[in-house]
Structure formats: structure tokens, C-alpha cells
Design a protein around this motif. Structure first.
Motif, PDB file in Angstrom:
ATOM      1  N   ILE A 252      36.315  37.540  30.263  1.00  0.00           N
ATOM      2  CA  ILE A 252      36.325  36.537  31.328  1.00  0.00           C
ATOM      3  C   ILE A 252      35.533  35.304  30.899  1.00  0.00           C
ATOM      4  O   ILE A 252      36.034  34.166  30.952  1.00  0.00           O
ATOM      5  CB  ILE A 252      35.718  37.109  32.634  1.00  0.00           C
ATOM      6  CG1 ILE A 252      36.524  38.318  33.117  1.00  0.00           C
ATOM      7  CG2 ILE A 252      35.658  36.036  33.711  1.00  0.00           C
ATOM      8  CD1 ILE A 252      37.883  38.019  33.642  1.00  0.00           C
ATOM      9  N   PHE A 253      34.302  35.501  30.456  1.00  0.00           N
ATOM     10  CA  PHE A 253      33.449  34.375  30.065  1.00  0.00           C
ATOM     11  C   PHE A 253      33.977  33.675  28.823  1.00  0.00           C
ATOM     12  O   PHE A 253      34.015  32.445  28.756  1.00  0.00           O
ATOM     13  CB  PHE A 253      32.016  34.856  29.828  1.00  0.00           C
ATOM     14  CG  PHE A 253      31.234  35.113  31.086  1.00  0.00           C
ATOM     15  CD1 PHE A 253      31.822  35.003  32.332  1.00  0.00           C
ATOM     16  CD2 PHE A 253      29.899  35.489  31.032  1.00  0.00           C
ATOM     17  CE1 PHE A 253      31.117  35.244  33.495  1.00  0.00           C
ATOM     18  CE2 PHE A 253      29.166  35.736  32.185  1.00  0.00           C
ATOM     19  CZ  PHE A 253      29.783  35.615  33.429  1.00  0.00           C
ATOM     20  N   ALA A 254      34.384  34.449  27.820  1.00  0.00           N
ATOM     21  CA  ALA A 254      34.870  33.853  26.574  1.00  0.00           C
ATOM     22  C   ALA A 254      36.118  33.019  26.822  1.00  0.00           C
ATOM     23  O   ALA A 254      36.255  31.908  26.277  1.00  0.00           O
ATOM     24  CB  ALA A 254      35.160  34.946  25.551  1.00  0.00           C
ATOM     25  N   ALA A 255      37.020  33.527  27.652  1.00  0.00           N
ATOM     26  CA  ALA A 255      38.267  32.807  27.927  1.00  0.00           C
ATOM     27  C   ALA A 255      37.998  31.508  28.685  1.00  0.00           C
ATOM     28  O   ALA A 255      38.564  30.457  28.354  1.00  0.00           O
ATOM     29  CB  ALA A 255      39.216  33.695  28.727  1.00  0.00           C
ATOM     30  N   ILE A 256      37.143  31.569  29.697  1.00  0.00           N
ATOM     31  CA  ILE A 256      36.843  30.369  30.481  1.00  0.00           C
ATOM     32  C   ILE A 256      36.185  29.309  29.612  1.00  0.00           C
ATOM     33  O   ILE A 256      36.581  28.131  29.628  1.00  0.00           O
ATOM     34  CB  ILE A 256      35.954  30.716  31.692  1.00  0.00           C
ATOM     35  CG1 ILE A 256      36.735  31.548  32.709  1.00  0.00           C
ATOM     36  CG2 ILE A 256      35.424  29.446  32.346  1.00  0.00           C
ATOM     37  CD1 ILE A 256      35.888  32.048  33.857  1.00  0.00           C
ATOM     38  N   ILE A 257      35.181  29.715  28.834  1.00  0.00           N
ATOM     39  CA  ILE A 257      34.464  28.754  27.989  1.00  0.00           C
ATOM     40  C   ILE A 257      35.402  28.122  26.963  1.00  0.00           C
ATOM     41  O   ILE A 257      35.393  26.898  26.762  1.00  0.00           O
ATOM     42  CB  ILE A 257      33.276  29.435  27.282  1.00  0.00           C
ATOM     43  CG1 ILE A 257      32.222  29.885  28.303  1.00  0.00           C
ATOM     44  CG2 ILE A 257      32.650  28.498  26.256  1.00  0.00           C
ATOM     45  CD1 ILE A 257      31.599  28.752  29.092  1.00  0.00           C
ATOM     46  N   SER A 258      36.230  28.946  26.309  1.00  0.00           N
ATOM     47  CA  SER A 258      37.133  28.396  25.286  1.00  0.00           C
ATOM     48  C   SER A 258      38.191  27.488  25.899  1.00  0.00           C
ATOM     49  O   SER A 258      38.540  26.451  25.335  1.00  0.00           O
ATOM     50  CB  SER A 258      37.798  29.529  24.507  1.00  0.00           C
ATOM     51  OG  SER A 258      38.697  30.253  25.308  1.00  0.00           O
ATOM     52  N   LEU A 259      38.680  27.867  27.082  1.00  0.00           N
ATOM     53  CA  LEU A 259      39.702  27.065  27.751  1.00  0.00           C
ATOM     54  C   LEU A 259      39.145  25.701  28.174  1.00  0.00           C
ATOM     55  O   LEU A 259      39.756  24.654  27.912  1.00  0.00           O
ATOM     56  CB  LEU A 259      40.216  27.825  28.978  1.00  0.00           C
ATOM     57  CG  LEU A 259      41.510  27.331  29.643  1.00  0.00           C
ATOM     58  CD1 LEU A 259      42.654  27.317  28.656  1.00  0.00           C
ATOM     59  CD2 LEU A 259      41.855  28.218  30.827  1.00  0.00           C
ATOM     60  N   VAL A 260      37.986  25.713  28.796  1.00  0.00           N
ATOM     61  CA  VAL A 260      37.367  24.467  29.255  1.00  0.00           C
ATOM     62  C   VAL A 260      36.943  23.608  28.060  1.00  0.00           C
ATOM     63  O   VAL A 260      37.174  22.385  28.041  1.00  0.00           O
ATOM     64  CB  VAL A 260      36.145  24.766  30.155  1.00  0.00           C
ATOM     65  CG1 VAL A 260      35.378  23.491  30.466  1.00  0.00           C
ATOM     66  CG2 VAL A 260      36.598  25.439  31.448  1.00  0.00           C
ATOM     67  N   THR A 261      36.342  24.244  27.052  1.00  0.00           N
ATOM     68  CA  THR A 261      35.882  23.509  25.882  1.00  0.00           C
ATOM     69  C   THR A 261      37.041  22.829  25.157  1.00  0.00           C
ATOM     70  O   THR A 261      36.964  21.652  24.780  1.00  0.00           O
ATOM     71  CB  THR A 261      35.144  24.451  24.904  1.00  0.00           C
ATOM     72  OG1 THR A 261      34.073  25.089  25.586  1.00  0.00           O
ATOM     73  CG2 THR A 261      34.589  23.673  23.722  1.00  0.00           C
ATOM     74  N   LEU A 262      38.130  23.571  24.960  1.00  0.00           N
ATOM     75  CA  LEU A 262      39.292  22.998  24.274  1.00  0.00           C
ATOM     76  C   LEU A 262      39.920  21.888  25.099  1.00  0.00           C
ATOM     77  O   LEU A 262      40.289  20.826  24.555  1.00  0.00           O
ATOM     78  CB  LEU A 262      40.324  24.094  23.991  1.00  0.00           C
ATOM     79  CG  LEU A 262      41.601  23.620  23.271  1.00  0.00           C
ATOM     80  CD1 LEU A 262      41.272  22.990  21.918  1.00  0.00           C
ATOM     81  CD2 LEU A 262      42.588  24.776  23.101  1.00  0.00           C
ATOM     82  N   ALA A 263      40.031  22.093  26.420  1.00  0.00           N
ATOM     83  CA  ALA A 263      40.627  21.064  27.288  1.00  0.00           C
ATOM     84  C   ALA A 263      39.807  19.773  27.242  1.00  0.00           C
ATOM     85  O   ALA A 263      40.368  18.668  27.154  1.00  0.00           O
ATOM     86  CB  ALA A 263      40.724  21.591  28.714  1.00  0.00           C
ATOM     87  N   LEU A 264      38.488  19.887  27.291  1.00  0.00           N
ATOM     88  CA  LEU A 264      37.632  18.702  27.223  1.00  0.00           C
ATOM     89  C   LEU A 264      37.730  18.032  25.860  1.00  0.00           C
ATOM     90  O   LEU A 264      37.785  16.800  25.752  1.00  0.00           O
ATOM     91  CB  LEU A 264      36.172  19.093  27.507  1.00  0.00           C
ATOM     92  CG  LEU A 264      35.865  19.538  28.940  1.00  0.00           C
ATOM     93  CD1 LEU A 264      34.424  20.024  29.051  1.00  0.00           C
ATOM     94  CD2 LEU A 264      36.121  18.398  29.937  1.00  0.00           C
ATOM     95  N   PHE A 265      37.768  18.842  24.809  1.00  0.00           N
ATOM     96  CA  PHE A 265      37.872  18.293  23.451  1.00  0.00           C
ATOM     97  C   PHE A 265      39.176  17.516  23.274  1.00  0.00           C
ATOM     98  O   PHE A 265      39.204  16.440  22.655  1.00  0.00           O
ATOM     99  CB  PHE A 265      37.783  19.422  22.434  1.00  0.00           C
ATOM    100  CG  PHE A 265      37.944  18.978  21.001  1.00  0.00           C
ATOM    101  CD1 PHE A 265      36.905  18.305  20.352  1.00  0.00           C
ATOM    102  CD2 PHE A 265      39.124  19.209  20.317  1.00  0.00           C
ATOM    103  CE1 PHE A 265      37.052  17.885  19.030  1.00  0.00           C
ATOM    104  CE2 PHE A 265      39.277  18.800  19.004  1.00  0.00           C
ATOM    105  CZ  PHE A 265      38.241  18.123  18.354  1.00  0.00           C
TER     106      PHE A 265
END
Length: 538
Positions: A252-265
Motif C-alpha cells: 500500500i505505502f510503496a505503491a502510493i509513494i511511487s505513484l505520487v512521486t512518478l506523477a509529480l516527476f
């Protein structure tokens, strides 16, 4: 009926017995890869072969063989096939109501490059669904989304199966780690920490592998910064959560962080060439939708995530366990003749133990129920008419009939192998390798998932054996239980059950052999890696 004791070395030579025990598995693989038979045909033939070995070699009474097959088929219907049916039905509702077009557009708004869309959908969102739901729903939903985005069905299904490696070890709130730990009396946090030594690195590799499969080294070169952001943010978060919190929330945490991080990048960086699966380097036309419209379209999947998360929390599960206030809402059917009439013996278990065979129909607490509730809520909010729902249900049923037959036949074959003792024979053979056991340990997990389609079931099958063997050769039992989880995760992409689910999601019923041929090489390669790393560090 007289109780039957399992036999683990029927030919008085453990390795010869193991070779015979492997015949049904080898036969099934050959049916898919060489003869390229449809999944359910290969499954039916494998049931016959497994039954013959069980009766003629293991001396298992024929009635027990038949009931084990029936039990497996029932387990194929509920919960596996029911989850797939509900997940595909939900997806079709979003398509027929026009909301999927908004979902597709919201993904394209982040990036029109379909190499990176795979990281968003299959890698991050897939891991999120795996962490919340598991049991086939993530692959079914994400594969269907990729098809909607323009990927060919075979491409979409294979990519989602491979992407599932990243989160497969911690599905459904971490139960692939916590259940084997509980069975062996070990600390689940410690077992999870050992998996964190390898799995996060595999997750980074998977992010690169997905792009490589789509567009080779050129694709990796063009999208390298984005892959690194996605893979590293996922892996670092996964490792930290595993070490400090536990496996329950790792996905849950890994997916949210990677999704948000990639979207912002991707708001600041995009590849110079926008890759489309049809090799046209042009962006698709996108409409402008408000944040509210996008959130409304995504609502079913947001609600589904919340719902299945609640369903997997301890306080909710405890309502339905024996002694819980709602235990009577769980229908339990002891399988006639089979339940407690098979005895597991040492060294598989410390002392003779009856092998339970109880079909559980948890209508009010399963992942299927969570998806059905989501469908009801979505139908009300989207104002879906009864006729459309009926047409969609009929359409989904016809599309999934063949995949359901495949799932049921595969689990029938697997249950014969398990209840006859064939699976345990294979486990004991590998456990007899002594000091080099860590090299072979992941193969047990791999075999368990291949047979059952579930990392949890593989742990239930082999974790006690892994723990005992580790203690005998002088290493921490938590290490080999962790390796069992990791080896099993590498088999998720080639498990006949997973293949059937993926094929059903994209309309490839009957073409499971194509998917198997694509994923088997990656599964075996990663299994070898897990084995080599295991013997080096453990």
C-alpha cells in the motif's frame, strides 16, 4: 471410512519418488508449452495423470482422489473465479457508462508515453490493488485497463503478470508473510525483514524489465529517469515499511509513494519521444476533465480499495472467525470422505495430524463481496439501469466460462497432488540436500505457488518444512520461510491459475499457452537469482 496415511517415499528412494511425483506437473507444462493445448484441456488431462499417480503409486483410495479433485474445483469457483468475475464486471461497468474514457484520459494526462503508463497502471496501481485485495483481482483489473489504453491483449496480460512480482509477496495486507510465520511460530516482522533483503531490488529490476519488454534498451535509455524514480521510490518505501512496520502495509505505502512521486516527476519531465504501442510517436488527443470528474470516474476503484482494506483488517476478520460474533455467517462444508480422513505424518508435521478439507463460503467477508458492494455503489452513483447490468452480467459470464473451467481443473489437479502427498515428496527431496538447501529452498515456494496459485497457500504447504530444515542445518528458520515466500512470488506469473485470470481479463480464453510461453522464462530466471542470493547471504 478408514483413515488413510500419506506416504512420502512410495518407491523407497526419495529422489525416484520425487521424480514420479513431478510427472503431473511436468506433464501439465508440456501440455501448455509443447502441445499448446487450451488451459482447461491441459488441466483435465493433468487431473487424470495426477489421479493415476496418486492411486497406483501412492496407494491413495480412489474416493479420496475424487473428493480432493472436487474440493479443488470448488476452491476454483470460490473465491478465485468469483473474484475474477466481479472484477471484470466492475471494469465493464466503467466502460459501458463512459467513465473508463475519463480514467484513460487521466492516465494520459500524466503521460502519453505508454512505456510509463505501464509503470503507473501495472507496476504501481497493480501493487496497490495487490496489497489491498490480492487473489487475482490486481492482474484482472490492470490488464483490462491496459487493453483499454491500446495495448494488445497478450501484451497487456503478460506485462501485468510480470509486474505483479513487485507486490506479490505482500498481497492482501501481507498474508503471504504473516500466515506462514504464524504457522511456524515465527515473528512475522522478522520474516518480512528477511524478504526485504531481496524483494525491493527485484522490484527495481521489474520496473526496468517492463519498459525493456515494451521497447528494449532504447526505451530504457529514453525513459531512464522516470523508471529510476518509479522503481527506487517503490523499493525504498517497501524496504522501510517491511523493516519498521511489517508486511501488511508494504504494498500500500510503496505503491502510493511511487505513484505520487512518478506523477509529480512527470509534471516536470517527459521523454523526448512519446512512445505508442502501435509505434506512432504522437500523443493521443485528450479532453480536459475537472478534478471532480476524474475523481468521480475513479470512484469505484477508490471505494474498492477502501472496502477490501477494511475487509482485510484484523478487527473485521475476527468478526467471522470461530468464536467471533458473526461466525455463523460463514458457511462451512466439510468435504465428504476427505475431511480429516487423510493423515499428514512426520517429517512433514511433528506428529500425525488430520488433514482438514472444509470448503468455506464466506459470503459476507470475502474480496468478492467487497467488489460486489463496489459494483452496487457504482451502479447507484452512475445511475446504471437494470438492463445494462443484466446484459453485462451475461456478457461477462460467457467470456469467463472457459477461464473458470481452466481455474477449476488446475486447482483440482493441484489438490490431488497436495492431499496425496506428492507435493510433500517434492519438498522432502529438496530438503534432503543438506548444506546447499538454501539454493533449492525457493524451488519449494515456487512449486507451491505453481500448484495452488497462491503465495499464502504455498506457505501453508511448505513453510513448516522450510522452518524445520533450516533449524536442522543450523540457520535461522525465518530465513527459509522468507525464501519460500520469495520463491513463490516468482511463480505467480506462471501459475496456471494466474494465467487463466489474466487471459480471462483480456479476452484470451483458450490461449493460456501463449501467456505461459512469454512469462516462464522470466519466472525461471528470477527463481535462479533468488536461489543464488539465498545461498550466498543465508
Amino acid at each position: 471410512m478408514t483413515v488413510w496415511n500419506q506416504i512420502y517415499d512410495p518407491l523407497n528412494n526419495l529422489w525416484i519418488s520425487a521424480l514420479v511425483a513431478a510427472i503431473p506437473i511436468i506433464f501439465f507444462i508440456l501440455m501448455l508449452t509443447v502441445l499448446k493445448l487450451k488451459g482447461y484441456i491441459a488441466g483435465i488431462y493433468s487431473i487424470i495423470v495426477a489421479a493415476l499417480v496418486a492411486i497406483l503409486v501412492y496407494k491413495m483410495p480412489a474416493i479420496l482422489v475424487v473428493m480432493a479433485a472436487i474440493y479443488g474445483a470448488l476452491a476454483g469457483i470460490w473465491p478465485v473465479a468469483s473474484i475474477v468475475f466481479a472484477a471484470i464486471f466492475l471494469y465493464k461497468i466503467t466502460v459501458k457508462t463512459g467513465k473508463f474514457a475519463v480514467i484513460e484520459n487521466s492516465i494520459s494526462f500524466i503521460t502519453s508515453d505508454q512505456r510509463l503508463q505501464v509503470l503507473i497502471v501495472a507496476f504501481s496501481f497493480g501493487a496497490f490493488l495487490e496489497g489491498a485485495a490480492g487473489f487475482g483481482a490486481p492482474v484482472a483489473i490492470t490488464a483490462a485497463i491496459l487493453v483499454g489504453l491500446g495495448f494488445s491483449p497478450i501484451y497487456a496480460a503478460s506485462l501485468c503478470l510480470i509486474a505483479n512480482i513487485a507486490g506479490g509477496a505482500y498481497g492482501a495486507m501481507g498474508i503471504p508473510v504473516t500466515v506462514p510465520a504464524l504457522l511456524t511460530g515465527l515473528d512475522g516482522l522478522v520474516v518480512g525483514r528477511y524478504t526485504a533483503l531481496i524483494i525491493p531490488f527485484i522490484s527495481i529490476f521489474v520496473a526496468f524489465l517492463l519498459v525493456f519488454i515494451i521497447d528494449g534498451f532504447k526505451g530504457i535509455k529514453q525513459t531512464f529517469p522516470a523508471i529510476l524514480v518509479s522503481g527506487l521510490s517503490f523499493a525504498i518505501t517497501q524496504a522501510l515499511v517491511l523493516y519498521f512496520i511489517g508486511a501488511e502495509l508494504a504494498n500500500i505505502f510503496a505503491a502510493i509513494i511511487s505513484l505520487v512521486t512518478l506523477a509529480l516527476f512527470l509534471q516536470k519531465w517527459q521523454p523526448k519521444e512519446i512512445y505508442r504501442v502501435n509505434h506512432e510517436m504522437t500523443e493521443t488527443n485528450t479532453n480536459k476533465y475537472s478534478l471532480g470528474q476524474i475523481a468521480f470516474a475513479w470512484m469505484p476503484f477508490i471505494f474498492l480499495t477502501i472496502c477490501v482494506t477494511i475487509f482485510n483488517l484484523s478487527f473485521f476478520k475476527n468478526l467471522f472467525i470461530p468464536g467471533g460474533p458473526l461466525e455463523k455467517l460463514v458457511f462451512q462444508l466439510p468435504i465428504p470422505f476427505l475431511n480429516n480422513n487423510v493423515m499428514k505424518l512426520s517429517p512433514i508435521v511433528p506428529e500425525a495430524t488430520p488433514y482438514a478439507a472444509v470448503f468455506k463460503l464466506d459470503l459476507f467477508s470475502s474480496t468478492t463481496t467487497a467488489i460486489v458492494i463496489t459494483i452496487i455503489v457504482a451502479s447507484i452513483i452512475f445511475k446504471t439501469g437494470g438492463r445494462l447490468l443484466a446484459e453485462t452480467a451475461k456478457e461477462t459470464f460467457h467470456e469467463l466460462l472457459t477461464p473458470v473451467l481452466t481455474i477449476c481443473s488446475v486447482l483440482a489437479f493441484a489438490y490431488i497432488c497436495t492431499y496425496s502427498g506428492m507435493s510433500s515428496t517434492l519438498g522432502l527431496a529438496f530438503a534432503s540436500t543438506g548444506g546447499i538447501f538454501p539454493l533449492f529452498s525457493p524451488i519449494l515456494g515456487w512449486l507451491g505457488v505453481f500448484l495452488t496459485g497462491s503465495v499464502v497457500n504455498s506457505g501453508s504447504l511448505f513453510a513448516p518444512l522450510q522452518s524445520v530444515t533450516a533449524t536442522q542445518i543450523g540457520i535461522a528458520p525465518e530465513t527459509m520461510v522468507a525464501v519460500n515466500v520469495m520463491g513463490g512470488t516468482m511463480a505467480k506469473m506462471i501459475s496456471p491459475q494466474s494465467i487463466a485470470v489474466a487471459a480471462a481479463a483480456v479476452g484470451l480464453a483458450g490461449k493460456e499457452s501463449q501467456l505461459f510461453s512469454i512469462t516462464i522464462k522470466y519466472s525461471l530466471a528470477l527463481l535462479v537469482v533468488i536461489g543464488l542470493v539465498s545461498i550466498l547471504i543465508f
